[in-house]
Motif scaffolding. Structure first.
Motif, mmCIF file in Angstrom:
data_model
loop_
_atom_site.group_PDB
_atom_site.id
_atom_site.type_symbol
_atom_site.label_atom_id
_atom_site.label_comp_id
_atom_site.label_asym_id
_atom_site.label_seq_id
_atom_site.Cartn_x
_atom_site.Cartn_y
_atom_site.Cartn_z
ATOM 1 N N UNK A 32 25.283 54.952 -91.961
ATOM 2 C CA UNK A 32 24.227 55.770 -92.652
ATOM 3 C C UNK A 32 22.804 55.149 -92.686
ATOM 4 N N UNK A 33 23.106 53.871 -93.215
ATOM 5 C CA UNK A 33 21.884 52.892 -93.255
ATOM 6 C C UNK A 33 21.586 52.050 -92.080
ATOM 7 N N UNK A 34 20.854 52.610 -91.088
ATOM 8 C CA UNK A 34 20.872 51.672 -89.982
ATOM 9 C C UNK A 34 20.354 50.108 -89.880
ATOM 10 N N UNK A 35 19.376 49.881 -90.838
ATOM 11 C CA UNK A 35 19.188 48.564 -91.186
ATOM 12 C C UNK A 35 20.344 47.798 -91.279
ATOM 13 N N UNK A 78 16.252 46.509 -76.359
ATOM 14 C CA UNK A 78 16.438 46.214 -77.743
ATOM 15 C C UNK A 78 17.973 45.398 -77.683
ATOM 16 N N UNK A 79 18.901 46.271 -77.336
ATOM 17 C CA UNK A 79 20.323 45.868 -77.352
ATOM 18 C C UNK A 79 20.394 44.634 -76.432
ATOM 19 N N UNK A 80 19.605 44.505 -75.490
ATOM 20 C CA UNK A 80 19.995 43.210 -74.522
ATOM 21 C C UNK A 80 19.213 41.847 -75.567
ATOM 22 N N UNK A 81 18.136 42.132 -76.311
ATOM 23 C CA UNK A 81 17.674 41.022 -77.117
ATOM 24 C C UNK A 81 18.549 40.832 -78.155
ATOM 25 N N UNK A 82 19.184 41.574 -78.567
ATOM 26 C CA UNK A 82 20.203 41.907 -80.029
ATOM 27 C C UNK A 82 21.255 40.741 -79.374
ATOM 28 N N UNK A 83 21.805 41.057 -78.052
ATOM 29 C CA UNK A 83 22.998 40.182 -77.628
ATOM 30 C C UNK A 83 22.525 38.665 -77.385
ATOM 31 N N UNK A 84 21.105 38.511 -76.979
ATOM 32 C CA UNK A 84 20.785 37.156 -76.778
ATOM 33 C C UNK A 84 20.882 36.537 -77.989
ATOM 34 N N UNK A 85 20.462 37.085 -79.261
ATOM 35 C CA UNK A 85 20.506 36.415 -80.358
ATOM 36 C C UNK A 85 21.973 36.056 -80.726
ATOM 37 N N UNK A 116 14.521 37.433 -87.598
ATOM 38 C CA UNK A 116 13.715 37.009 -86.260
ATOM 39 C C UNK A 116 13.788 38.120 -85.111
ATOM 40 N N UNK A 117 14.784 38.699 -85.255
ATOM 41 C CA UNK A 117 15.085 40.011 -84.337
ATOM 42 C C UNK A 117 14.328 40.981 -84.539
ATOM 43 N N UNK A 118 14.177 41.422 -86.090
ATOM 44 C CA UNK A 118 13.624 42.406 -86.495
ATOM 45 C C UNK A 118 12.288 42.330 -86.629
ATOM 46 N N UNK A 119 11.918 41.269 -87.032
ATOM 47 C CA UNK A 119 10.353 40.926 -87.168
ATOM 48 C C UNK A 119 9.756 40.130 -86.206
ATOM 49 N N UNK A 120 10.335 39.263 -85.293
ATOM 50 C CA UNK A 120 9.855 38.334 -84.521
ATOM 51 C C UNK A 120 9.634 37.182 -85.068
ATOM 52 N N UNK A 121 8.891 36.247 -84.198
ATOM 53 C CA UNK A 121 8.606 35.078 -84.975
ATOM 54 C C UNK A 121 6.968 34.952 -84.751
#
Length: 189
Positions: free
Chosen positions: A76-79, A153-160, A181-186
């Motif tokens: 329910x809370x996706x974040x 987005x999912x591909x980058x998620x799995x890189x993390x 880092x994933x959500x806000x970048x660097x």
């Protein structure tokens, strides 16, 4: 003649998992496994008929472990759901490496191996569908950019997920660092 040492199925699968991580599917064999458990190779055959069955059982167990962690996530809370998913995958960070053997398991000689690998394949589909559902919901809620394809987005998620914890911090701390880092970048805004 000495007494044979006996080991449990759990010990056998623990050793199998470690050996798959170290040697991969091609380097794994039952003789190697018997050298890493306290007992005779014949004891392996009390549980599994061949290499394919023991590896398939190990892969099924690994998939079951991650699915148990993922199935309790509140979407329910996706974040929070993304964070909890990331934490679960980090806790099981070797899963991807273990499951890389799944396309090599020969299921034609064993109904047990076929059943276990069917479970693994279905589990993979369930995990992928859940992650994509959470990502799409997060895009709809404006938490994630909607101009970037959810598969990217999912591909980058799995890189993390696969990033080594070179800081040596706890999984919880590492999850927070990677999530931010994933959500806000660097980069600086």
């Amino acid at each position: 003649m000495g007494r044979k040492a006996v080991y449990t199925e759990t010990e056998l699968l623990d050793a199998t998992e470690k050996l798959l991580l170290t040697y991969g599917y091609d380097g794994f064999h039952l003789k190697l496994l018997s050298e890493h458990v306290n007992g005779a190779r014949s004891t392996i055959y009390q549980y599994y008929a061949n290499k394919e069955e023991v590896i398939a059982a190990c892969l099924r167990r690994a998939m079951h472990r991650i699915m148990k962690k993922i199935e309790v996530i509140d979407e329910t809370d996706s974040r929070q759901a993304i964070f909890d998913t990331l934490r679960a995958y980090i806790e099981e960070s070797k899963l991807h490496q273990i499951l890389s053997a799944s396309n090599k398991v020969d299921t034609t000689q064993s109904d047990h191996a076929l059943a276990d690998m069917t479970f693994v394949k279905e589990g993979h589909t369930i995990l992928k569908e859940q992650l994509m559902r959470i990502m799409l919901q997060a895009q709809q809620q404006g938490i994630l950019r909607s101009d970037v394809d959810s598969l990217a987005v999912a591909s980058v998620f799995f890189t993390f997920v696969n990033a080594p914890n070179m800081l040596g911090v706890t999984n919880e701390e590492w999850t927070h660092i990677l999530f931010n880092m994933w959500l806000h970048g660097v980069g600086q805004q």
